[in-house]
Scaffold this motif. Structure first.
Motif, PDB file in Angstrom:
ATOM      1  N   TRP A 236       0.819  -1.207   0.000  1.00 18.29           N
ATOM      2  CA  TRP A 236       0.000   0.000   0.000  1.00 18.29           C
ATOM      3  C   TRP A 236       0.856   1.262   0.000  1.00 18.29           C
TER       4      TRP A 236
ATOM      5  N   LEU B 270      -9.781   0.442  10.769  1.00 15.20           N
ATOM      6  CA  LEU B 270     -10.853   0.612   9.776  1.00 15.20           C
ATOM      7  C   LEU B 270     -10.294   1.234   8.503  1.00 15.20           C
ATOM      8  N   GLY B 271      -9.413   2.216   8.674  1.00 16.70           N
ATOM      9  CA  GLY B 271      -8.757   2.819   7.512  1.00 16.70           C
ATOM     10  C   GLY B 271      -7.882   1.825   6.774  1.00 16.70           C
TER      11      GLY B 271
ATOM     12  N   LEU C 128      -8.229  -1.435   6.737  1.00 18.96           N
ATOM     13  CA  LEU C 128      -9.112  -2.380   6.040  1.00 18.96           C
ATOM     14  C   LEU C 128      -9.616  -1.793   4.729  1.00 18.96           C
ATOM     15  N   ARG C 129     -10.012  -0.537   4.783  1.00 17.33           N
ATOM     16  CA  ARG C 129     -10.515   0.114   3.568  1.00 17.33           C
ATOM     17  C   ARG C 129      -9.436   0.167   2.486  1.00 17.33           C
ATOM     18  N   VAL C 130      -8.240   0.579   2.875  1.00 18.67           N
ATOM     19  CA  VAL C 130      -7.130   0.673   1.906  1.00 18.67           C
ATOM     20  C   VAL C 130      -6.868  -0.689   1.278  1.00 18.67           C
TER      21      VAL C 130
ATOM     22  N   LEU D  41      -8.838  -3.347   1.086  1.00 13.11           N
ATOM     23  CA  LEU D  41      -9.966  -3.809   0.271  1.00 13.11           C
ATOM     24  C   LEU D  41     -10.004  -3.099  -1.082  1.00 13.11           C
ATOM     25  N   VAL D  42      -9.804  -1.789  -1.075  1.00 14.35           N
ATOM     26  CA  VAL D  42      -9.804  -1.028  -2.329  1.00 14.35           C
ATOM     27  C   VAL D  42      -8.681  -1.495  -3.242  1.00 14.35           C
TER      28      VAL D  42
END
Length: 122
Positions: free
Chosen positions: A39, A87-88, A90-92, A94-95
């Motif tokens: 990432w 949560l951030g 996870l979002r990164v 997943l995207v």
């Protein structure tokens, strides 16, 4: 219950101190080259350092306020902050379609939530 919370707090603090510390002291390029932090390829140096700083401060906040008795409300606040960090993350992931780090992110999120709830209700 207090002993279990201390164990979880200590383990989380160690994980976040290590992860955040590495982000603060190593270059983004070196971290990307390790092969585990893809990432960071799309993140700025400042963003990586900011995440590292938040992780280190969160780790300190998990332990020091409760241990010293100085502003102990900061311990569950730090735990909630680390839930937001996960949560951030996870979002990164997943995207970006990165599935491998998701179990660790979920585990860290759940453990931080346990500390937050346990210390708020305790």
């Amino acid at each position: 219950m207090d002993i279990a919370l201390w164990i979880v707090q200590g383990l989380l603090a160690l994980v976040y101190l290590a992860a955040g510390g590495l982000k603060l002291v190593r270059s983004r390029e070196r971290l990307v080259a390790s092969g585990h932090l893809d990432w960071m390829r799309d993140a700025s140096d400042a963003a990586v350092k900011a995440v590292g700083l938040v992780e280190v401060l969160g780790a300190l906040g998990l332990v020091l306020p409760w241990l010293t008795g100085i502003a102990p409300a900061l311990t569950p606040t730090a735990a909630v902050g680390l839930v937001v960090v996960q949560l951030g993350a996870l979002r990164v992931h997943l995207v970006r379609g990165e599935r491998k780090p998701l179990p660790a992110n979920v585990l860290l999120l759940v453990l931080a939530a346990v500390v937050a709830v346990g210390r708020l209700l305790g």
